[in-house]
Design a protein around this motif. Structure first.
Motif, PDB file in Angstrom:
ATOM      1  N   THR A 160      16.894  65.409  32.252  1.00 21.59           N
ATOM      2  CA  THR A 160      18.063  64.564  32.091  1.00 21.59           C
ATOM      3  C   THR A 160      17.831  63.274  32.872  1.00 21.59           C
ATOM      4  OG1 THR A 160      19.463  66.543  32.059  1.00 21.59           O
ATOM      5  CG2 THR A 160      20.577  64.443  32.383  1.00 21.59           C
ATOM      6  N   THR A 161      18.264  62.164  32.308  1.00 25.62           N
ATOM      7  CA  THR A 161      18.179  60.886  33.010  1.00 25.62           C
ATOM      8  C   THR A 161      19.560  60.251  33.030  1.00 25.62           C
ATOM      9  OG1 THR A 161      15.902  60.560  32.284  1.00 25.62           O
ATOM     10  CG2 THR A 161      17.084  58.613  33.047  1.00 25.62           C
ATOM     11  N   TYR A 162      19.902  59.687  34.183  1.00 27.39           N
ATOM     12  CA  TYR A 162      21.179  59.005  34.371  1.00 27.39           C
ATOM     13  C   TYR A 162      20.917  57.551  34.737  1.00 27.39           C
ATOM     14  CZ  TYR A 162      22.901  63.766  34.937  1.00 27.39           C
ATOM     15  OH  TYR A 162      23.189  65.092  34.748  1.00 27.39           O
ATOM     16  N   ARG A 163      21.707  56.660  34.157  1.00 26.39           N
ATOM     17  CA  ARG A 163      21.738  55.259  34.596  1.00 26.39           C
ATOM     18  C   ARG A 163      23.021  55.123  35.401  1.00 26.39           C
ATOM     19  NH1 ARG A 163      21.172  49.938  30.669  1.00 26.39           N
ATOM     20  NH2 ARG A 163      20.944  48.399  32.344  1.00 26.39           N
ATOM     21  N   LEU A 164      22.894  54.716  36.636  1.00 22.02           N
ATOM     22  CA  LEU A 164      24.038  54.674  37.525  1.00 22.02           C
ATOM     23  C   LEU A 164      24.925  53.460  37.262  1.00 22.02           C
ATOM     24  CD1 LEU A 164      22.427  55.925  40.854  1.00 22.02           C
ATOM     25  CD2 LEU A 164      23.375  57.235  38.950  1.00 22.02           C
ATOM     26  N   GLU A 165      26.095  53.496  37.837  1.00 23.02           N
ATOM     27  CA  GLU A 165      27.130  52.493  37.598  1.00 23.02           C
ATOM     28  C   GLU A 165      26.669  51.067  37.899  1.00 23.02           C
ATOM     29  OE1 GLU A 165      31.792  51.784  38.929  1.00 23.02           O
ATOM     30  OE2 GLU A 165      30.636  53.378  39.853  1.00 23.02           O
ATOM     31  N   ASP A 166      25.763  50.902  38.834  1.00 22.51           N
ATOM     32  CA  ASP A 166      25.294  49.546  39.166  1.00 22.51           C
ATOM     33  C   ASP A 166      24.453  48.932  38.049  1.00 22.51           C
ATOM     34  OD1 ASP A 166      22.792  50.767  39.422  1.00 22.51           O
ATOM     35  OD2 ASP A 166      22.640  50.421  41.578  1.00 22.51           O
ATOM     36  N   GLY A 167      24.063  49.738  37.062  1.00 26.41           N
ATOM     37  CA  GLY A 167      23.325  49.257  35.900  1.00 26.41           C
ATOM     38  C   GLY A 167      21.826  49.134  36.085  1.00 26.41           C
TER      39      GLY A 167
ATOM     40  N   ARG B 236      15.272  51.925  41.507  1.00 24.87           N
ATOM     41  CA  ARG B 236      16.127  50.816  41.086  1.00 24.87           C
ATOM     42  C   ARG B 236      15.251  49.778  40.396  1.00 24.87           C
ATOM     43  NH1 ARG B 236      18.647  48.308  45.773  1.00 24.87           N
ATOM     44  NH2 ARG B 236      17.142  46.630  45.561  1.00 24.87           N
ATOM     45  N   THR B 237      15.631  49.425  39.182  1.00 30.24           N
ATOM     46  CA  THR B 237      14.879  48.432  38.421  1.00 30.24           C
ATOM     47  C   THR B 237      15.326  47.020  38.802  1.00 30.24           C
ATOM     48  OG1 THR B 237      16.452  48.399  36.588  1.00 30.24           O
ATOM     49  CG2 THR B 237      14.621  49.964  36.429  1.00 30.24           C
ATOM     50  N   LYS B 238      14.489  46.067  38.471  1.00 28.99           N
ATOM     51  CA  LYS B 238      14.889  44.668  38.552  1.00 28.99           C
ATOM     52  C   LYS B 238      15.934  44.467  37.455  1.00 28.99           C
ATOM     53  CE  LYS B 238      10.254  43.441  40.007  1.00 28.99           C
ATOM     54  NZ  LYS B 238       8.949  42.914  39.579  1.00 28.99           N
ATOM     55  N   PRO B 239      16.970  43.672  37.712  1.00 25.52           N
ATOM     56  CA  PRO B 239      18.044  43.507  36.709  1.00 25.52           C
ATOM     57  C   PRO B 239      17.530  43.114  35.330  1.00 25.52           C
ATOM     58  CG  PRO B 239      18.707  42.531  38.787  1.00 25.52           C
ATOM     59  CD  PRO B 239      17.251  42.935  38.948  1.00 25.52           C
ATOM     60  N   GLU B 240      16.530  42.260  35.274  1.00 29.32           N
ATOM     61  CA  GLU B 240      16.030  41.797  33.981  1.00 29.32           C
ATOM     62  C   GLU B 240      15.215  42.863  33.240  1.00 29.32           C
ATOM     63  OE1 GLU B 240      13.068  40.268  37.130  1.00 29.32           O
ATOM     64  OE2 GLU B 240      15.230  40.557  36.991  1.00 29.32           O
ATOM     65  N   HIS B 241      14.929  43.979  33.899  1.00 28.37           N
ATOM     66  CA  HIS B 241      14.152  45.052  33.262  1.00 28.37           C
ATOM     67  C   HIS B 241      14.965  46.333  33.035  1.00 28.37           C
ATOM     68  CE1 HIS B 241      10.364  42.942  33.297  1.00 28.37           C
ATOM     69  NE2 HIS B 241      10.547  42.623  34.569  1.00 28.37           N
ATOM     70  N   ALA B 242      16.232  46.324  33.401  1.00 25.31           N
ATOM     71  CA  ALA B 242      17.043  47.550  33.298  1.00 25.31           C
ATOM     72  C   ALA B 242      17.188  48.030  31.853  1.00 25.31           C
ATOM     73  CB  ALA B 242      18.414  47.337  33.939  1.00 25.31           C
TER      74      ALA B 242
ATOM     75  N   SER C  73      20.072  51.242  38.676  1.00 27.36           N
ATOM     76  CA  SER C  73      19.541  52.454  39.316  1.00 27.36           C
ATOM     77  C   SER C  73      19.492  53.588  38.310  1.00 27.36           C
ATOM     78  CB  SER C  73      20.406  52.861  40.509  1.00 27.36           C
ATOM     79  OG  SER C  73      20.389  51.852  41.497  1.00 27.36           O
ATOM     80  N   PHE C  74      18.409  54.370  38.388  1.00 19.32           N
ATOM     81  CA  PHE C  74      18.203  55.493  37.480  1.00 19.32           C
ATOM     82  C   PHE C  74      17.865  56.731  38.293  1.00 19.32           C
ATOM     83  CE2 PHE C  74      17.565  51.781  34.937  1.00 19.32           C
ATOM     84  CZ  PHE C  74      17.953  52.119  33.655  1.00 19.32           C
ATOM     85  N   VAL C  75      18.306  57.872  37.785  1.00 20.10           N
ATOM     86  CA  VAL C  75      17.987  59.163  38.389  1.00 20.10           C
ATOM     87  C   VAL C  75      17.517  60.080  37.265  1.00 20.10           C
ATOM     88  CG1 VAL C  75      18.882  61.173  39.624  1.00 20.10           C
ATOM     89  CG2 VAL C  75      19.704  58.883  40.217  1.00 20.10           C
ATOM     90  N   HIS C  76      16.348  60.687  37.458  1.00 20.69           N
ATOM     91  CA  HIS C  76      15.792  61.645  36.502  1.00 20.69           C
ATOM     92  C   HIS C  76      15.809  63.015  37.169  1.00 20.69           C
ATOM     93  CE1 HIS C  76      13.619  58.532  33.940  1.00 20.69           C
ATOM     94  NE2 HIS C  76      14.044  57.837  34.981  1.00 20.69           N
ATOM     95  N   VAL C  77      16.228  64.030  36.429  1.00 21.19           N
ATOM     96  CA  VAL C  77      16.258  65.403  36.935  1.00 21.19           C
ATOM     97  C   VAL C  77      15.487  66.278  35.954  1.00 21.19           C
ATOM     98  CG1 VAL C  77      17.714  67.350  37.587  1.00 21.19           C
ATOM     99  CG2 VAL C  77      18.525  65.002  37.982  1.00 21.19           C
ATOM    100  N   MET C  78      14.486  66.986  36.470  1.00 20.22           N
ATOM    101  CA  MET C  78      13.713  67.905  35.637  1.00 20.22           C
ATOM    102  C   MET C  78      13.717  69.285  36.277  1.00 20.22           C
ATOM    103  SD  MET C  78       9.829  67.968  34.196  1.00 20.22           S
ATOM    104  CE  MET C  78       9.139  68.537  35.712  1.00 20.22           C
ATOM    105  N   VAL C  79      14.081  70.262  35.480  1.00 23.08           N
ATOM    106  CA  VAL C  79      14.075  71.650  35.923  1.00 23.08           C
ATOM    107  C   VAL C  79      13.119  72.413  35.012  1.00 23.08           C
ATOM    108  CG1 VAL C  79      15.459  73.718  36.307  1.00 23.08           C
ATOM    109  CG2 VAL C  79      16.489  71.453  36.637  1.00 23.08           C
ATOM    110  N   GLU C  80      12.078  72.978  35.613  1.00 17.18           N
ATOM    111  CA  GLU C  80      11.097  73.745  34.846  1.00 17.18           C
ATOM    112  C   GLU C  80      11.598  75.166  34.646  1.00 17.18           C
ATOM    113  OE1 GLU C  80       7.215  73.576  36.571  1.00 17.18           O
ATOM    114  OE2 GLU C  80       7.285  71.398  36.781  1.00 17.18           O
TER     115      GLU C  80
END
Length: 105
Positions: A40-47, A9-15, A49-56
């Protein structure tokens, strides 16, 4: 196929800055024609939070994500941008249907 999921989760000012750095990684990956993994990277609804998914893919590829200059710039300052630091976990695919790679952003 090893799968890694990273969440933070990023600081709001750095999202928005974080989003731009992530977009730069994808632009560079596309320009390089990188192969060997799905990322793949997702930015979640809260603006913030981020989720990165990597499949080799089996057999490796043309480049490691860690070798991509834009990714190196992204990770260099991630701790300063975060309220909650990145947590990486291995995951096992239980099932899948379709591919997010087929969707347009």
């Amino acid at each position: 196929m090893p799968t890694i999921i990273v969440r933070y989760r990023t600081k709001p000012e750095h999202a928005d800055e974080n989003r731009q750095l992530v977009e730069n990684v994808f632009e560079e990956l596309h320009a390089m024609g990188a192969t060997g993994f799905h990322y793949t990277t997702y930015r979640l609804e809260d603006g913030v939070s981020f989720v990165h998914v990597m499949v080799e893919e089996p057999g490796g590829g043309s480049v490691s994500l860690g070798e991509v200059p834009a990714f190196q710039r992204f990770v260099a300052g991630v701790a300063d941008r975060c309220d909650e630091p990145p947590v990486a976990m291995s995951a096992t695919v239980v099932g899948t249907h379709g591919s997010v790679a087929d969707l347009t952003v």
